[in-house]
Design an enzyme around this catalytic site. Structure first.
Site, mmCIF file in Angstrom:
data_model
loop_
_atom_site.group_PDB
_atom_site.id
_atom_site.type_symbol
_atom_site.label_atom_id
_atom_site.label_comp_id
_atom_site.label_asym_id
_atom_site.label_seq_id
_atom_site.Cartn_x
_atom_site.Cartn_y
_atom_site.Cartn_z
ATOM 1 N N LEU A 59 2.886 41.732 -7.081
ATOM 2 C CA LEU A 59 3.863 41.714 -7.864
ATOM 3 C C LEU A 59 4.404 40.459 -8.145
ATOM 4 O O LEU A 59 4.915 40.168 -9.197
ATOM 5 C CB LEU A 59 5.293 42.401 -7.261
ATOM 6 N N GLY A 60 4.213 39.298 -7.264
ATOM 7 C CA GLY A 60 4.727 38.022 -7.661
ATOM 8 C C GLY A 60 4.264 37.069 -6.394
ATOM 9 O O GLY A 60 4.030 37.708 -5.155
ATOM 10 N N ARG A 61 4.152 35.908 -6.747
ATOM 11 C CA ARG A 61 3.661 34.986 -5.677
ATOM 12 C C ARG A 61 4.387 33.570 -5.778
ATOM 13 O O ARG A 61 4.564 33.030 -6.978
ATOM 14 C CB ARG A 61 2.135 34.728 -5.510
ATOM 15 N N LYS A 63 5.403 29.601 -3.487
ATOM 16 C CA LYS A 63 5.020 28.630 -2.540
ATOM 17 C C LYS A 63 5.024 29.276 -1.234
ATOM 18 O O LYS A 63 4.152 28.927 -0.394
ATOM 19 C CB LYS A 63 5.691 27.463 -2.929
ATOM 20 N N ALA A 65 6.266 32.607 -0.413
ATOM 21 C CA ALA A 65 6.528 33.970 -0.401
ATOM 22 C C ALA A 65 5.565 34.610 -1.313
ATOM 23 O O ALA A 65 5.164 34.090 -2.188
ATOM 24 C CB ALA A 65 8.188 34.272 -0.740
ATOM 25 N N VAL A 67 5.188 38.986 -2.909
ATOM 26 C CA VAL A 67 5.728 40.231 -3.012
ATOM 27 C C VAL A 67 4.612 41.293 -3.359
ATOM 28 O O VAL A 67 3.863 40.926 -4.281
ATOM 29 C CB VAL A 67 6.703 40.204 -4.397
ATOM 30 N N LYS A 82 8.913 41.647 0.120
ATOM 31 C CA LYS A 82 8.595 40.221 -0.057
ATOM 32 C C LYS A 82 8.522 39.648 1.262
ATOM 33 O O LYS A 82 9.365 39.779 2.221
ATOM 34 C CB LYS A 82 10.137 39.984 -0.350
ATOM 35 N N ASP A 179 19.447 30.762 -10.286
ATOM 36 C CA ASP A 179 18.230 30.954 -11.067
ATOM 37 C C ASP A 179 18.055 32.092 -11.827
ATOM 38 O O ASP A 179 17.234 32.692 -11.823
ATOM 39 C CB ASP A 179 17.145 30.756 -9.659
#
Length: 421
Positions: A59-61, A63, A65, A67, A82, A179
């Site tokens: 789902l996401g990456r 530096k 972490a 997901v 996560k 953010d």
């Protein structure tokens, strides 16, 4: 030059984490803007004993972490896991993870913030089991050239109201996200278009009136001027990012994006933003006014989340007709908005008056260019020759480019925000 953060890394070693399952949010201590107490029970058994990780695309990456989608074995419910490394560049960053957990706990009462389900801790990493937002991030809709995929203005208005509701809740609880960007705004579904969930609180901080907080962190295209100037952070810092986010959602263009980070920072610090893009000209003046109440260099002149929710642009059509800016916004915001609106409705028309006698003498024609300073609602003037004016116009045209993502400050902030959740 971007100032280095004084004493970077010192805050991490200043205070050890205090885990207290019974601690109330009001009792949580904040050191350097980080909360250090949580209520969640941290489970030490193996994550895979309770969850099945769905193979395939992550789902996401970031530096530090990654997901992944997972399914809880006992219920069959889908979640986003996560996985976060506790040590980053040789430093213990467990305190930042504890803070992120504490913020998610604090925001449980808001339906606009992703829900925390469980927490696991292993030797080298911690796992936050989070609500799964099936619609993914809003990035694809922001940059889509297809009309059936891109957000309509009505879509943006509905989603922006929800974003502001979530941010208002955070600000009322003294939390700044720091953010806010399309990557960190998820949808519960993509078709039909669902509701938003604000995610990724790795850069978030607690703010208070009696203690100044200064940090150099965020994503270059969305970072506020006070971040670049190493000035105190406040809830207004998030409001700048929301102004940029609104611009991106409405046009697909990143307003301050330069060829490199330094040019991007220069555009932000000088407020080099164009309100004359073709996409913006198709919007009503209320949408432009909304962005102008936020994209102001001085934080004190930006609208708050609560004021934005009352802005005419975000009201239902029947309400918008009966409400005026004067009825909703404070006087100082009305004046700035009025000034900038008049600047937009009347494109720059440099005036030139030269006598025949001056022309015969061959003198250089000087033209007065009045450029709107959208932060304070004032004007700055510069005397420019015709040739210089053409160069200036070319430079201004190059300011706004097609939208793309820049990763957060890697050298100045070790908890990245380029991954979702």
């Amino acid at each position: 030059m971007i100032p280095e953060r004084p004493g970077a890394g010192d805050a991490r070693s200043r205070v050890r984490q205090q885990h207290s399952p019974a601690a109330e949010p009001s009792q949580s201590r904040s050191v350097g803007g980080l909360l250090s107490q949580i209520k969640s029970s941290i489970r030490s058994e193996s994550f895979t004993e309770h969850y099945t990780i769905i193979p395939g695309k992550e789902l996401g990456r970031g530096k530090f972490a990654v997901v992944r989608k997972c399914v809880e074995k006992c219920t069959g419910h889908e979640y986003a896991a996560k996985f976060m490394r506790k040590r980053r560049k040789g430093q213990d960053c467990r305190m930042e993870i504890i803070h992120e957990i504490a913020v998610l706990e604090l925001a449980t009462a808001s339906s606009r913030v992703v829900n925390l389900h469980q927490v696991f801790e292993m030797a080298s990493e911690m796992v936050l089991v989070l609500e799964f937002a099936a619609g993914g991030e809003i990035f694809n809709q922001c940059v889509s050239d297809r009309e059936d995929e891109a957000f309509s203005e009505e879509d943006v208005k509905r989603l922006m109201r929800q974003i502001l509701e979530g941010v208002s809740f955070l600000h009322q609880n003294n939390v700044v996200h720091l953010d806010l960007k399309p990557q960190n705004i998820l949808l519960t579904s993509s078709s039909p278009l669902g509701d938003i969930k604000i995610v990724d609180f790795g850069l978030s901080r607690m703010v208070c009136s009696h203690q100044e907080l200064r940090e150099i962190m965020g994503t270059p295209e969305y970072v506020a001027p006070e971040i670049l100037n190493y000035e105190p952070i406040s809830t207004a810092t998030d409001m700048w990012s929301i102004g940029v986010l609104a611009y991106v959602m409405l046009t697909g263009i990143s307003p301050f994006l330069g060829e490199d980070k330094q040019e991007t920072f220069l555009n932000i610090s000088q407020l080099n933003v164009s309100y004359n893009e073709e996409e913006l000209q198709q919007l009503d003046q209320a949408a432009l006014s909304f962005m102008q109440t936020l994209l102001r260099k001085q934080p004190q002149f930006r609208a708050t989340a609560e004021q934005c929710l009352k802005h005419p642009w975000l009201q239902p059509s029947e309400t918008q007709q009966s409400q005026t800016l004067e009825e909703i916004l404070p006087v100082e915001l009305q004046e700035a908005s009025s000034t900038t609106s008049s600047s937009i409705s009347s494109p720059e028309t440099p005036s030139s008056t030269t006598t025949a006698e001056e022309e015969e003498e061959g003198s250089v024609t000087e033209e007065l260019i009045v450029m709107a300073a959208y932060t304070l609602g004032q004007c700055r003037q510069s005397s420019t020759s015709t040739s210089e004016k053409e160069v200036l116009a070319a430079e201004q045209k190059a300011i706004s480019k097609r939208f793309k993502f820049e990763e957060p400050f890697s050298a100045l902030q070790e908890v990245p925000g380029e991954f979702i959740y």
